[in-house]
Design a protein around this motif. Structure first.
Motif, PDB file in Angstrom:
ATOM      1  N   ALA A  20       6.734  -5.673  -4.542  1.00  0.00           N
ATOM      2  CA  ALA A  20       5.443  -5.011  -4.366  1.00  0.00           C
ATOM      3  C   ALA A  20       5.558  -3.941  -3.281  1.00  0.00           C
ATOM      4  O   ALA A  20       6.221  -4.156  -2.271  1.00  0.00           O
ATOM      5  CB  ALA A  20       4.379  -6.031  -3.981  1.00  0.00           C
ATOM      6  N   PRO A  21       4.927  -2.790  -3.484  1.00  0.00           N
ATOM      7  CA  PRO A  21       4.992  -1.740  -2.456  1.00  0.00           C
ATOM      8  C   PRO A  21       4.179  -2.157  -1.229  1.00  0.00           C
ATOM      9  O   PRO A  21       3.144  -2.801  -1.353  1.00  0.00           O
ATOM     10  CB  PRO A  21       4.357  -0.532  -3.145  1.00  0.00           C
ATOM     11  CG  PRO A  21       3.492  -1.109  -4.204  1.00  0.00           C
ATOM     12  CD  PRO A  21       4.145  -2.394  -4.642  1.00  0.00           C
ATOM     13  N   PHE A  22       4.662  -1.799  -0.056  1.00  0.00           N
ATOM     14  CA  PHE A  22       3.945  -2.099   1.174  1.00  0.00           C
ATOM     15  C   PHE A  22       2.780  -1.131   1.318  1.00  0.00           C
ATOM     16  O   PHE A  22       2.945   0.080   1.208  1.00  0.00           O
ATOM     17  CB  PHE A  22       4.864  -1.983   2.387  1.00  0.00           C
ATOM     18  CG  PHE A  22       5.972  -2.994   2.409  1.00  0.00           C
ATOM     19  CD1 PHE A  22       5.739  -4.332   2.140  1.00  0.00           C
ATOM     20  CD2 PHE A  22       7.258  -2.603   2.706  1.00  0.00           C
ATOM     21  CE1 PHE A  22       6.760  -5.263   2.163  1.00  0.00           C
ATOM     22  CE2 PHE A  22       8.291  -3.527   2.738  1.00  0.00           C
ATOM     23  CZ  PHE A  22       8.036  -4.858   2.468  1.00  0.00           C
ATOM     24  N   THR A  23       1.585  -1.658   1.574  1.00  0.00           N
ATOM     25  CA  THR A  23       0.404  -0.820   1.767  1.00  0.00           C
ATOM     26  C   THR A  23      -0.140  -0.940   3.184  1.00  0.00           C
ATOM     27  O   THR A  23      -1.077  -0.241   3.537  1.00  0.00           O
ATOM     28  CB  THR A  23      -0.699  -1.200   0.765  1.00  0.00           C
ATOM     29  OG1 THR A  23      -1.011  -2.583   0.924  1.00  0.00           O
ATOM     30  CG2 THR A  23      -0.250  -0.929  -0.663  1.00  0.00           C
ATOM     31  N   ASP A  72      -1.522 -11.730  -1.667  1.00  0.00           N
ATOM     32  CA  ASP A  72      -1.543 -10.265  -1.755  1.00  0.00           C
ATOM     33  C   ASP A  72      -1.258  -9.627  -0.407  1.00  0.00           C
ATOM     34  O   ASP A  72      -0.435  -8.712  -0.310  1.00  0.00           O
ATOM     35  CB  ASP A  72      -2.901  -9.799  -2.289  1.00  0.00           C
ATOM     36  CG  ASP A  72      -2.994  -8.279  -2.338  1.00  0.00           C
ATOM     37  OD1 ASP A  72      -2.097  -7.651  -2.952  1.00  0.00           O
ATOM     38  OD2 ASP A  72      -3.949  -7.724  -1.773  1.00  0.00           O
ATOM     39  N   GLU A  75       2.447 -10.175   0.635  1.00  0.00           N
ATOM     40  CA  GLU A  75       3.457  -9.462  -0.139  1.00  0.00           C
ATOM     41  C   GLU A  75       3.367  -7.954   0.036  1.00  0.00           C
ATOM     42  O   GLU A  75       4.361  -7.260  -0.131  1.00  0.00           O
ATOM     43  CB  GLU A  75       3.439  -9.890  -1.607  1.00  0.00           C
ATOM     44  CG  GLU A  75       2.503  -9.187  -2.519  1.00  0.00           C
ATOM     45  CD  GLU A  75       2.530  -9.731  -3.943  1.00  0.00           C
ATOM     46  OE1 GLU A  75       3.368 -10.573  -4.285  1.00  0.00           O
ATOM     47  OE2 GLU A  75       1.672  -9.300  -4.720  1.00  0.00           O
ATOM     48  N   THR A  76       2.203  -7.429   0.418  1.00  0.00           N
ATOM     49  CA  THR A  76       2.072  -5.981   0.572  1.00  0.00           C
ATOM     50  C   THR A  76       2.088  -5.535   2.037  1.00  0.00           C
ATOM     51  O   THR A  76       1.823  -4.367   2.322  1.00  0.00           O
ATOM     52  CB  THR A  76       0.793  -5.473  -0.120  1.00  0.00           C
ATOM     53  OG1 THR A  76      -0.345  -6.117   0.457  1.00  0.00           O
ATOM     54  CG2 THR A  76       0.846  -5.720  -1.620  1.00  0.00           C
ATOM     55  N   SER A  77       2.410  -6.453   2.949  1.00  0.00           N
ATOM     56  CA  SER A  77       2.554  -6.117   4.371  1.00  0.00           C
ATOM     57  C   SER A  77       4.024  -6.178   4.747  1.00  0.00           C
ATOM     58  O   SER A  77       4.744  -7.078   4.317  1.00  0.00           O
ATOM     59  CB  SER A  77       1.771  -7.098   5.244  1.00  0.00           C
ATOM     60  OG  SER A  77       0.393  -7.028   4.967  1.00  0.00           O
ATOM     61  N   ARG A  78       4.457  -5.228   5.556  1.00  0.00           N
ATOM     62  CA  ARG A  78       5.850  -5.218   5.994  1.00  0.00           C
ATOM     63  C   ARG A  78       6.195  -6.486   6.766  1.00  0.00           C
ATOM     64  O   ARG A  78       7.274  -7.032   6.624  1.00  0.00           O
ATOM     65  CB  ARG A  78       6.123  -4.002   6.870  1.00  0.00           C
ATOM     66  CG  ARG A  78       6.212  -2.702   6.116  1.00  0.00           C
ATOM     67  CD  ARG A  78       6.342  -1.517   7.070  1.00  0.00           C
ATOM     68  NE  ARG A  78       6.547  -0.239   6.461  1.00  0.00           N
ATOM     69  CZ  ARG A  78       5.843   0.340   5.508  1.00  0.00           C
ATOM     70  NH1 ARG A  78       4.835  -0.293   4.984  1.00  0.00           N
ATOM     71  NH2 ARG A  78       6.120   1.528   5.046  1.00  0.00           N
TER      72      ARG A  78
END
Length: 133
Positions: A20-23, A72, A75-78
């Motif tokens: 998943a891309p990091f947002t 969510d 998985e999307t946090s560095r």
């Protein structure tokens, strides 16, 4: 750089995608009762340095499953900062955060932070460095 497509799972059926891309930069997981100390000692200093933080207390969307929101956000946090305290032991989402943290710690994506003595959550983080605040 591509990450593998491995998914990490909890026994409850929740899983994390490693593709998943990091947002956001950091998901900070803590108990509601620790909010004042976490805001003053962790979140405000990070955000004033330009680090994007998110928390369950502030950023979860009302009506959405808390379990899926934790998955969510992690998985999307560095990185995920897990704030260990006696209150966190009693926190309703701690078992989900800790289960996923145990799987992500080997990837260097979890930072356990202790705000109280003897708050290592039954030795779960005994093999890693814990930051004392």
């Amino acid at each position: 750089r591509r990450r593998s497509s491995t998914r990490l799972s909890l026994t409850s059926g929740s899983s994390l995608s490693l593709t998943a891309p990091f947002t956001r930069d950091v998901f900070v997981a803590y108990a509601d009762k620790d909010e004042a100390v976490v805001n003053s000692r962790i979140i405000r200093p990070l955000e004033s340095s330009g680090v994007t933080c998110c928390t369950a207390q502030r950023d979860f969307i009302p009506g959405h499953s808390e379990t899926h929101s934790v998955v969510d956000f992690m998985e999307t946090s560095r990185k995920t900062i897990v704030v260990l305290s006696e209150n966190f032991r009693k926190y309703g989402l701690s078992h989900i955060v800790l289960g996923l943290s145990n799987q992500l710690i080997a990837n260097g994506r979890v930072i356990p932070v202790r705000i109280e003595e003897d708050a290592d959550i039954d030795g779960r983080f005994r093999d890693v460095v814990i930051l004392d605040m």
